[in-house]
Write a protein that holds these residues in place. Structure first.
Motif, PDB file in Angstrom:
ATOM      1  N   ALA A  35       1.731  15.356  -3.751  1.00  0.00           N
ATOM      2  CA  ALA A  35       2.501  13.914  -3.274  1.00  0.00           C
ATOM      3  C   ALA A  35       2.864  14.188  -1.874  1.00  0.00           C
ATOM      4  N   THR A  36       2.597  13.402  -1.003  1.00  0.00           N
ATOM      5  CA  THR A  36       3.000  13.307   0.400  1.00  0.00           C
ATOM      6  C   THR A  36       3.665  12.049   0.751  1.00  0.00           C
ATOM      7  N   PRO A  37       4.972  12.238   1.204  1.00  0.00           N
ATOM      8  CA  PRO A  37       5.864  11.129   1.368  1.00  0.00           C
ATOM      9  C   PRO A  37       5.180  10.166   2.461  1.00  0.00           C
ATOM     10  N   THR A  38       5.390   8.956   2.271  1.00  0.00           N
ATOM     11  CA  THR A  38       4.745   7.815   3.265  1.00  0.00           C
ATOM     12  C   THR A  38       5.632   7.566   4.416  1.00  0.00           C
ATOM     13  N   GLY A  39       6.988   8.142   4.345  1.00  0.00           N
ATOM     14  CA  GLY A  39       7.951   7.354   5.585  1.00  0.00           C
ATOM     15  C   GLY A  39       7.930   6.120   5.305  1.00  0.00           C
ATOM     16  N   TRP A  40       8.702   5.387   6.022  1.00  0.00           N
ATOM     17  CA  TRP A  40       9.085   3.877   5.900  1.00  0.00           C
ATOM     18  C   TRP A  40       7.799   3.142   6.240  1.00  0.00           C
ATOM     19  N   ILE A  41       7.589   2.046   5.486  1.00  0.00           N
ATOM     20  CA  ILE A  41       6.447   1.219   5.620  1.00  0.00           C
ATOM     21  C   ILE A  41       6.944  -0.165   5.979  1.00  0.00           C
ATOM     22  N   GLU A  42       7.022  -0.791   6.890  1.00  0.00           N
ATOM     23  CA  GLU A  42       7.357  -1.884   7.199  1.00  0.00           C
ATOM     24  C   GLU A  42       6.187  -3.054   7.136  1.00  0.00           C
ATOM     25  N   SER A  43       6.294  -3.851   6.346  1.00  0.00           N
ATOM     26  CA  SER A  43       4.934  -4.832   6.197  1.00  0.00           C
ATOM     27  C   SER A  43       5.542  -6.156   5.354  1.00  0.00           C
ATOM     28  N   ALA A  44       4.564  -6.878   4.887  1.00  0.00           N
ATOM     29  CA  ALA A  44       4.666  -8.104   4.150  1.00  0.00           C
ATOM     30  C   ALA A  44       3.824  -7.996   2.962  1.00  0.00           C
ATOM     31  N   PHE A  45       3.931  -8.836   2.316  1.00  0.00           N
ATOM     32  CA  PHE A  45       3.076  -8.933   0.737  1.00  0.00           C
ATOM     33  C   PHE A  45       2.137 -10.261   0.904  1.00  0.00           C
ATOM     34  N   GLU A  46       0.933 -10.256   0.476  1.00  0.00           N
ATOM     35  CA  GLU A  46       0.229 -11.182   0.868  1.00  0.00           C
ATOM     36  C   GLU A  46       0.615 -12.530   0.076  1.00  0.00           C
ATOM     37  N   GLY A  47       0.507 -13.801   0.482  1.00  0.00           N
ATOM     38  CA  GLY A  47       1.019 -14.958  -0.383  1.00  0.00           C
ATOM     39  C   GLY A  47       1.681 -16.104   0.436  1.00  0.00           C
ATOM     40  N   ASP A  48       2.426 -16.789  -0.019  1.00  0.00           N
ATOM     41  CA  ASP A  48       3.309 -17.780   0.643  1.00  0.00           C
ATOM     42  C   ASP A  48       4.321 -17.444   1.477  1.00  0.00           C
ATOM     43  N   ASP A  49       4.787 -16.232   1.356  1.00  0.00           N
ATOM     44  CA  ASP A  49       5.956 -15.670   2.071  1.00  0.00           C
ATOM     45  C   ASP A  49       5.201 -14.371   2.913  1.00  0.00           C
ATOM     46  N   ASP A  50       4.207 -14.602   3.491  1.00  0.00           N
ATOM     47  CA  ASP A  50       3.460 -13.326   4.122  1.00  0.00           C
ATOM     48  C   ASP A  50       4.158 -13.196   5.510  1.00  0.00           C
ATOM     49  N   ASP A  51       4.955 -13.830   5.939  1.00  0.00           N
ATOM     50  CA  ASP A  51       5.864 -13.987   7.324  1.00  0.00           C
ATOM     51  C   ASP A  51       7.321 -12.951   7.090  1.00  0.00           C
ATOM     52  N   VAL A  52       7.362 -12.695   5.829  1.00  0.00           N
ATOM     53  CA  VAL A  52       8.886 -11.862   5.467  1.00  0.00           C
ATOM     54  C   VAL A  52       8.380 -10.475   5.452  1.00  0.00           C
ATOM     55  N   LEU A  53       9.162  -9.541   6.463  1.00  0.00           N
ATOM     56  CA  LEU A  53       8.846  -8.376   6.307  1.00  0.00           C
ATOM     57  C   LEU A  53       9.728  -7.591   5.225  1.00  0.00           C
ATOM     58  N   HIS A  54       9.200  -6.505   4.677  1.00  0.00           N
ATOM     59  CA  HIS A  54       9.902  -5.754   3.760  1.00  0.00           C
ATOM     60  C   HIS A  54       9.678  -4.065   4.208  1.00  0.00           C
ATOM     61  N   ARG A  55      10.765  -3.326   3.972  1.00  0.00           N
ATOM     62  CA  ARG A  55      10.885  -1.942   4.185  1.00  0.00           C
ATOM     63  C   ARG A  55      10.748  -1.179   2.730  1.00  0.00           C
ATOM     64  N   GLU A  56       9.604  -0.386   2.631  1.00  0.00           N
ATOM     65  CA  GLU A  56       9.359   0.440   1.687  1.00  0.00           C
ATOM     66  C   GLU A  56       9.114   1.843   1.902  1.00  0.00           C
ATOM     67  N   ARG A  57       9.461   2.796   0.848  1.00  0.00           N
ATOM     68  CA  ARG A  57       9.022   4.030   1.004  1.00  0.00           C
ATOM     69  C   ARG A  57       8.669   4.742  -0.068  1.00  0.00           C
ATOM     70  N   GLY A  58       7.806   5.668  -0.190  1.00  0.00           N
ATOM     71  CA  GLY A  58       7.245   6.150  -1.486  1.00  0.00           C
ATOM     72  C   GLY A  58       6.412   7.446  -1.088  1.00  0.00           C
ATOM     73  N   TYR A  59       5.316   7.509  -2.042  1.00  0.00           N
ATOM     74  CA  TYR A  59       4.447   8.634  -1.975  1.00  0.00           C
ATOM     75  C   TYR A  59       3.110   8.217  -1.985  1.00  0.00           C
ATOM     76  N   THR A  60       2.080   9.047  -1.531  1.00  0.00           N
ATOM     77  CA  THR A  60       0.534   9.045  -1.959  1.00  0.00           C
ATOM     78  C   THR A  60       0.367  10.318  -2.706  1.00  0.00           C
ATOM     79  N   VAL A  61      -0.328   9.977  -3.806  1.00  0.00           N
ATOM     80  CA  VAL A  61      -0.551  11.027  -4.851  1.00  0.00           C
ATOM     81  C   VAL A  61      -1.974  11.550  -5.071  1.00  0.00           C
ATOM     82  N   THR A  62      -2.119  12.610  -4.881  1.00  0.00           N
ATOM     83  CA  THR A  62      -3.771  13.206  -5.466  1.00  0.00           C
ATOM     84  C   THR A  62      -3.587  13.931  -6.613  1.00  0.00           C
ATOM     85  N   GLY A  63      -2.372  13.946  -7.204  1.00  0.00           N
ATOM     86  CA  GLY A  63      -2.341  14.895  -8.466  1.00  0.00           C
ATOM     87  C   GLY A  63      -1.774  14.003  -9.577  1.00  0.00           C
TER      88      GLY A  63
END
Length: 163
Positions: A35-63
Motif C-alpha cells: 500500500a502507498t498513501p495517496t495523500g489528500w485528493i481534492e476533486s469532484a465526482f462525475e454527475g449533477d454536482d460535479d462542481d462540488v469539491l471533496h477532500r479524500e485520502r487513502g491508498y493505492t494497493v498492489t497487494g
C-alpha cells in the motif's frame, strides 16, 4: 380504492471505514501489503454536482487489503461500496469474506479530471448470512493498483426480519 403492497428487501445502514484515518483503520483491524498513501485528493465526482469539491485520502494497493466490519446477523447479503480515485482505470480485485470467495470486483472507468468515484459489490448471502462481523480480504489483480479511499457497508434485509 385498493393498495397492494409486496414486501421487498431493504438495505440497512452499516459501517464506514475511512482510509488514511488512523482511528478508523484501527477500529476495523485494517491491514494492507503493497500500500502507498495517496495523500489528500481534492476533486469532484462525475454527475449533477460535479462542481462540488471533496477532500479524500487513502491508498493505492498492489497487494492485499484486509479489514473487519460489523453487519446485521440476519442479513441476506451485504453491499460493499468503495470510494476510489479513478485517475487510472482497469482496477480489478478478487474479494474474499472469511476466506470464502465472494466475487471479482472490476472497474474499467478512468477519469483524471473528476477523479472521485464510487463502486459497489454485492457480497452474496452464502458468505455473509448468520454472521455479525465479516473479515474482508481484497487482492489487487488489475492493470492499475487498487485504489481505496473509503468502504461503506449495508446489510440487505428480508421482509419481516428482526430489526
Amino acid at each position: 380504492a385498493y393498495l397492494y403492497l409486496r414486501p421487498s428487501p431493504t438495505l440497512a445502514a452499516g459501517d464506514t471505514l475511512d482510509l488514511g484515518a488512523p482511528v478508523s483503520e484501527a477500529s476495523h483491524a485494517y491491514s494492507s501489503t503493497g500500500a502507498t498513501p495517496t495523500g489528500w485528493i481534492e476533486s469532484a465526482f462525475e454527475g449533477d454536482d460535479d462542481d462540488v469539491l471533496h477532500r479524500e485520502r487513502g491508498y493505492t494497493v498492489t497487494g492485499t487489503t484486509e479489514f473487519t466490519v460489523p453487519v446485521a446477523r440476519d442479513n441476506d447479503g451485504v453491499l460493499l461500496r468503495r470510494t476510489y480515485d479513478q485517475a487510472r482505470g482497469r482496477e480489478r480485485a478478487r474479494v474474499f469474506v472469511d476466506d470464502g470467495f465472494a466475487g471479482t470486483w472490476y472497474d474499467v472507468y478512468e477519469n483524471g479530471v473528476m477523479r472521485l468515484a464510487e463502486s459497489e459489490l454485492m457480497l452474496p448471502r452464502s458468505v455473509t448470512t448468520g454472521k455479525d462481523r465479516l473479515r474482508i480480504r481484497i487482492e489487487s489483480r488489475g492493470e492499475a493498483p487498487w485504489s481505496e479511499l473509503r468502504y461503506v457497508t449495508g446489510s440487505l434485509r428480508r421482509p419481516g426480519s428482526a430489526r
